[in-house]
Scaffold this active site. Structure first.
Site, PDB file in Angstrom:
ATOM      1  N   CYS A  98      56.197   8.931  38.741  1.00 44.26           N
ATOM      2  CA  CYS A  98      55.072   8.969  39.677  1.00 44.26           C
ATOM      3  C   CYS A  98      54.220   7.704  39.542  1.00 44.26           C
ATOM      4  O   CYS A  98      53.759   7.373  38.442  1.00 44.26           O
ATOM      5  CB  CYS A  98      54.207  10.202  39.430  1.00 44.26           C
ATOM      6  SG  CYS A  98      52.784  10.304  40.550  1.00 44.26           S
ATOM      7  N   LYS A 139      63.384  11.912  35.536  1.00 44.95           N
ATOM      8  CA  LYS A 139      63.317  10.940  36.624  1.00 44.95           C
ATOM      9  C   LYS A 139      62.475   9.754  36.158  1.00 44.95           C
ATOM     10  O   LYS A 139      61.417   9.940  35.541  1.00 44.95           O
ATOM     11  CB  LYS A 139      62.700  11.550  37.887  1.00 44.95           C
ATOM     12  CG  LYS A 139      62.703  10.586  39.068  1.00 44.95           C
ATOM     13  CD  LYS A 139      62.187  11.203  40.352  1.00 44.95           C
ATOM     14  CE  LYS A 139      62.297  10.208  41.506  1.00 44.95           C
ATOM     15  NZ  LYS A 139      61.741  10.758  42.771  1.00 44.95           N
ATOM     16  N   ASN A 199      67.968   6.866  43.864  1.00 48.54           N
ATOM     17  CA  ASN A 199      66.833   7.329  44.652  1.00 48.54           C
ATOM     18  C   ASN A 199      66.042   6.125  45.135  1.00 48.54           C
ATOM     19  O   ASN A 199      65.881   5.151  44.410  1.00 48.54           O
ATOM     20  CB  ASN A 199      65.960   8.253  43.791  1.00 48.54           C
ATOM     21  CG  ASN A 199      64.683   8.694  44.475  1.00 48.54           C
ATOM     22  OD1 ASN A 199      63.595   8.500  43.963  1.00 48.54           O
ATOM     23  ND2 ASN A 199      64.796   9.293  45.640  1.00 48.54           N
ATOM     24  N   GLY A 200      65.565   6.215  46.369  1.00 46.68           N
ATOM     25  CA  GLY A 200      64.690   5.179  46.888  1.00 46.68           C
ATOM     26  C   GLY A 200      65.235   4.473  48.099  1.00 46.68           C
ATOM     27  O   GLY A 200      66.332   3.892  48.057  1.00 46.68           O
ATOM     28  N   GLU A 201      64.496   4.551  49.212  1.00 47.93           N
ATOM     29  CA  GLU A 201      64.754   3.775  50.432  1.00 47.93           C
ATOM     30  C   GLU A 201      66.063   4.169  51.119  1.00 47.93           C
ATOM     31  O   GLU A 201      66.695   3.336  51.792  1.00 47.93           O
ATOM     32  CB  GLU A 201      64.737   2.281  50.111  1.00 47.93           C
ATOM     33  CG  GLU A 201      64.175   1.398  51.203  1.00 47.93           C
ATOM     34  CD  GLU A 201      62.723   1.686  51.578  1.00 47.93           C
ATOM     35  OE1 GLU A 201      62.361   1.360  52.730  1.00 47.93           O
ATOM     36  OE2 GLU A 201      61.957   2.235  50.747  1.00 47.93           O
ATOM     37  N   GLY A 223      64.242  11.613  49.299  1.00 50.00           N
ATOM     38  CA  GLY A 223      62.839  12.000  49.353  1.00 50.00           C
ATOM     39  C   GLY A 223      62.295  11.870  50.756  1.00 50.00           C
ATOM     40  O   GLY A 223      62.532  12.709  51.621  1.00 50.00           O
TER      41      GLY A 223
END
Length: 322
Positions: A98, A139, A199-201, A223
C-alpha cells in the site's frame, strides 16, 4: 494460469467482490486490508471486513476469499492472523504494497520495503502462529523510493514463509503512474522458489500479453483493470486458450451496477453508499461511455431514493458466472 482480484481500499468491499466474481474468471480474491496496530483485533472487526467468513470464506458466487492484514508489529499480526484462522480464513495475506501516505506514516504497507529484516520477522512470526495447513502469502511493490532492495525484500518474504508473492511492479514513489516495470517481476521470480503473481497496469488483453512477454509470469492479479472492465478476467482467459469471447456490453454492465447499488444500500450506512456507487461508475467510465454519462447525471445526488430511481431500481438478471 490463475487470475486474482486485488484488494482496493474503500472500493473492493463485499458488494463489489460479489458482483465481480459473479461475472466469472476470478480464481480468488482478497479482503481490503485490515489494519493491525499494537493490540490483538477483536473477532467482530475481522468478521466486519471479511463477512464472507460466514459463508465458508467464499463470495456468493463461490470464489475463495483470502484475509489480508497490514501492520508492522510481528506479534500482534501473528496473534490476529491466528484468530482469523479460527474464524475460518483459509489463507492469510500480508500487505507490503500500500502506497498511501497515511498508511506509510504509521509504518504500514510499502514503507516496510525499506526494512527487509522486519519483513522476514513478520512473515516468520505469522507463519509460526498460523496452522501449517493454512498458507501465508504476501504482496509487495518493487521498492519504496527505488528498487535497490527489491530482491532482498522478495527473498525475505519467501525465506520467512510466504508461499506466494504478488508483485506490484512499481515503487511506492511511482504510486499508480504508468508504466509498470514488469521486468522486475521476472527478476524477482528468479531469486525465489515460490509462485510470483504479476500485478500493475493490466487494463486490457493487450496489456496482459505485454506483461506476460516481459515478466514471464504465469499468474496475475487484476486491480483497477478489472474494476473498470468487469469481464477482463474472462477476456484474458479466453485469449490464453484461443477461444472466441464476446465482451460484456453496457446493458449487462448496468445490471452489475444495479446489483452493486442494492447491496451497498443494504450493507452500508446510507451516507456511504452514494460515494461507493459514484466511485465505481467513474472507473467504469474508462470503458463504457454510458457509465460516465450516468456518473455525470447523479454525481450531485446524495439522496438514496433519488439515486435508486436514477440507477434503475430493481436488479436485472446478471450474466452467468463462468
Amino acid at each position: 494460469m490463475q487470475l486474482a482480484l486485488a484488494p482496493m481500499e474503500g472500493l473492493v468491499d463485499e458488494a463489489l467482490r460479489d458482483v465481480l466474481t459473479r461475472v466469472g474468471g476470478v480464481d480468488w480474491c482478497v479482503t481490503e486490508f485490515i489494519r493491525v496496530n499494537d493490540a490483538l483485533l477483536p473477532a467482530h472487526v475481522i468478521r466486519r471486513d471479511a463477512p464472507e467468513l460466514a459463508r465458508g470464506a467464499r463470495t456468493a458466487a463461490g470464489t475463495p476469499l483470502r484475509v489480508q492484514f497490514l501492520g508492522s508489529n510481528p506479534s500482534t499480526l501473528a496473534e490476529t492472523a491466528a484468530l482469523a484462522c479460527e474464524l475460518g480464513a483459509p489463507v492469510i495475506d500480508l500487505n507490503f504494497g500500500c502506497p498511501a501516505k497515511t498508511v506509510n506514516r504509521s509504518r504500514g504497507g510499502a514503507v516496510l520495503l525499506q526494512e527487509p529484516e522486519l519483513l522476514h520477522t513478520i512473515l516468520r512470526a505469522v507463519r509460526c502462529a498460523v496452522p501449517a495447513a493454512i498458507p501465508v502469502t504476501a504482496k509487495m511493490r518493487i521498492g519504496y523510493e527505488n528498487t535497490d532492495r527489491a530482491l532482498d525484500c522478495a527473498r525475505a518474504l519467501a525465506d520467512g514463509g510466504a508461499q506466494m508473492i504478488v508483485v506490484h511492479a512499481r515503487t511506492k514513489t511511482d504510486g499508480y503512474r504508468p508504466p509498470a516495470h514488469w521486468e522486475w517481476i521476472a527478476r524477482i521470480a528468479d531469486v525465489v522458489k515460490v509462485p510470483v503473481y504479476a500485478n500493475g497496469e493490466i487494463w486490457s488483453v493487450a496489456d496482459w500479453r505485454r506483461c506476460r512477454a516481459i515478466s514471464g509470469a504465469e499468474h496475475y492479479m487484476l486491480g483497477r483493470g478489472l474494476v473498470a472492465c468487469p469481464d477482463l478476467a474472462l477476456q484474458i482467459a479466453a485469449a490464453r486458450s484461443g477461444r472466441d469471447y464476446q465482451p460484456l456490453q453496457w446493458p449487462q454492465i448496468l445490471s452489475l451496477v444495479q446489483r452493486f447499488w442494492q447491496q451497498q444500500c443494504s450493507q452500508l450506512q446510507h451516507g456511504f453508499a452514494p460515494g461507493r456507487l459514484k466511485q465505481w461508475l467513474k472507473w467504469l467510465g474508462r470503458n463504457y461511455p454510458e457509465a460516465e454519462a450516468l456518473f455525470v447525471q447523479l454525481r450531485q445526488l446524495q439522496d438514496c431514493a433519488a439515486l435508486d430511481r436514477m440507477v434503475g431500481g430493481a436488479a436485472l438478471e446478471l450474466p452467468q458466472a463462468a
